[in-house]
Design an enzyme around this catalytic site. Structure first.
Site, short mmCIF file in Angstrom:
data_model
loop_
_atom_site.label_atom_id
_atom_site.label_comp_id
_atom_site.label_asym_id
_atom_site.label_seq_id
_atom_site.Cartn_x
_atom_site.Cartn_y
_atom_site.Cartn_z
N CYS A 111 -15.01 -7.40 -2.63
CA CYS A 111 -14.45 -6.44 -3.73
C CYS A 111 -14.21 -7.67 -4.93
O CYS A 111 -13.83 -8.94 -4.74
CB CYS A 111 -13.04 -5.95 -3.41
SG CYS A 111 -12.54 -4.95 -4.77
N CYS A 331 -4.05 -0.96 5.35
CA CYS A 331 -4.52 -1.19 4.22
C CYS A 331 -4.44 -2.34 3.80
O CYS A 331 -3.38 -3.14 3.91
CB CYS A 331 -3.56 -0.27 3.45
SG CYS A 331 -3.41 1.55 3.87
N1 SAH Z 1 -10.57 -0.37 -4.16
C1 SAH Z 1 -9.84 0.79 -3.81
C2 SAH Z 1 -9.96 1.29 -2.34
C3 SAH Z 1 -9.64 0.29 -1.41
S1 SAH Z 1 -7.98 -0.17 -0.97
C4 SAH Z 1 -8.35 0.83 -4.33
O1 SAH Z 1 -7.94 0.00 -4.75
O2 SAH Z 1 -7.92 1.83 -4.41
C5 SAH Z 1 -7.03 1.09 -0.30
C6 SAH Z 1 -5.64 1.07 -0.69
O3 SAH Z 1 -4.81 -0.11 -0.15
C7 SAH Z 1 -5.27 0.92 -2.17
O4 SAH Z 1 -4.13 1.57 -2.56
C8 SAH Z 1 -4.92 -0.51 -2.28
O5 SAH Z 1 -4.17 -0.99 -3.33
C9 SAH Z 1 -4.08 -0.98 -0.91
N2 SAH Z 1 -3.62 -2.31 -0.37
C10 SAH Z 1 -4.46 -3.24 -0.62
N3 SAH Z 1 -3.90 -4.14 -0.06
C11 SAH Z 1 -2.76 -3.91 0.46
C12 SAH Z 1 -1.60 -4.47 1.44
N4 SAH Z 1 -1.80 -5.71 1.62
N5 SAH Z 1 -0.72 -3.77 1.91
C13 SAH Z 1 -0.62 -2.27 1.47
N6 SAH Z 1 -1.58 -1.80 1.03
C14 SAH Z 1 -2.85 -2.55 0.26
#
Ligand code: SAH
Length: 359
Positions: A111, A331
């Protein structure tokens, strides 16, 4: 742009028909049904003559080769590591609950959005996925769902779906029209790619839109979600309003709970003011640990307090149950873990800027 090579789930019906000029029309329908209804590989399409099966295998290679299947919660969560034809690797997650089975799919290998707390963002961008590579993740999960029906797809795996718009939309249409999932059970999650949100508002299918907010003032959001520097909160709210007006579907905002960063009373206040006019839902995500972000997640007590602050301000807020934390499938954790780094060819941990690298 290079033309996409034919593969099982990249071809549409006209292309499949063109590949089989000497076959009767009903064969195309049999193959289509085999792929999208029965989730069979060409070798498993035993209703076809052997020669045709072999021809299909040669002309339409499978997009995904399974590199690893990590299981947690007694089989209720699976994380799949897939190797693509060029050696790039991606992950998807299959989650069962009593009322539904959900697949979380990747739209890019890596990404480019570089959100500070996200493992995929920390590892950088390799390439966009083709539509077939996205659809195949759903089919491969459905094949492994052990009698359960995959009912929901969330575009929340690796990558930013709206930065790979065309492939994501083609996949959405295929998943809806051919795999037969309902549009409201498809959720596209975005960091806030404004042209993508506007374009999505004009599409035929009313998919659910989730926006990764994480901060309700521009100074903090610039830091957590770098795209905010180009697409600040006011403009994002405007694009969300357009989506809501066009589709009439409730949006949701995702908010990873980070201790002393975005879990303060002040952020709750600003967040409530931001989402109330949009009548949106807030999804609070317990922060999952990632090696490149040495900040702690909020405590359970604080997450509940924060939810209550929102609720008393008239905002519908829920806490997301995290799944697969023990297999780095939660996530923001996709593409981390030792085995992953060893057996994949991607260049992890190579992005610019100071990072705390794992041992
Ligand atoms: N690029 C898109 C989809 C992928 S991430 C987006 O950002 O929406 C899916 C979700 O997981 C997003 O809300 C992102 O912010 C969250 N996320 C990413 N890293 C995380 C983490 N370490 N802990 C909790 N949520 C996280």
């Amino acid at each position: 742009m290079t033309a996409e090579a034919d593969s099982l789930y990249s071809v549409d019906r006209p292309r499949l028909t063109a590949l089989l000029p000497d076959e009767p029309r009903y064969r195309v329908e049999q193959i289509w049904r085999g792929l999208y209804v029965e989730h069979r590989t060409p070798a498993e399409m035993t209703n076809l003559p052997l020669a045709l099966r072999e021809r299909l295998e040669a002309a339409l290679p499978a997009e995904l080769a399974l590199a690893r299947d990590s299981v947690s919660e007694g089989g209720m969560t699976h994380k799949y590591l897939w190797r693509l034809h060029d050696g790039a690797t991606i992950e998807s997650v299959l989650m069962h609950s009593p009322d539904r089975s959900t697949v979380c799919v990747s739209t890019q290998a890596g990404c480019a959005m570089a959100c500070s707390f996200c493992a995929t963002g920390q590892a950088g961008f390799d390439r966009h996925l083709h539509a077939g590579e996205i659809v195949a993740q759903v089919v491969e999960a459905a094949r492994r769902a052990e009698g359960r029906r995959v009912s929901n797809v969330v575009f929340m795996g690796m990558g930013e779906p709206l930065a790979n718009y065309d492939a994501t939309l083609t996949a959405v249409e295929r998943i809806h029209d051919d795999l037969g999932l309902s549009a409201r059970h498809l959720t596209i999650s975005t960091v806030g790619v404004l042209p993508g949100i506007r374009r999505l508002a004009t599409e035929r299918l009313p998919v659910t839109l989730a926006v990764s907010l994480h901060a309700a003032d521009d100074v903090l959001r610039d830091e957590l979600v770098p795209l905010n520097r180009r697409a600040p909160l006011a403009a994002l709210a405007e694009a969300c309003r357009e989506y809501l007006a066009a589709k009439g579907r409730r949006l949701s905002f995702e908010w990873a709970m980070i201790e002393d960063v975005n879990d303060t009373d002040e952020q709750a206040e600003l967040l409530a003011a931001y989402v109330r006019p949009l009548r949106a839902h807030v999804n609070l995500i317990p922060l999952n640990p990632t090696p490149g972000y040495p900040v702690r997640g909020s405590s359970r007590t604080r997450i509940e307090e924060f939810r209550d602050l929102l609720t008393t301000r008239g905002v519908n807020a829920t806490i997301r149950r995290t799944r697969g934390g023990d297999i780095d499938a939660a996530c923001g954790q996709l593409r981390m873990g030792d085995a992953d780094r060893k057996d994949s060819s991607h260049r992890s941990w190579r992005t610019a800027g100071p990072r705390v690298l794992p041992d």
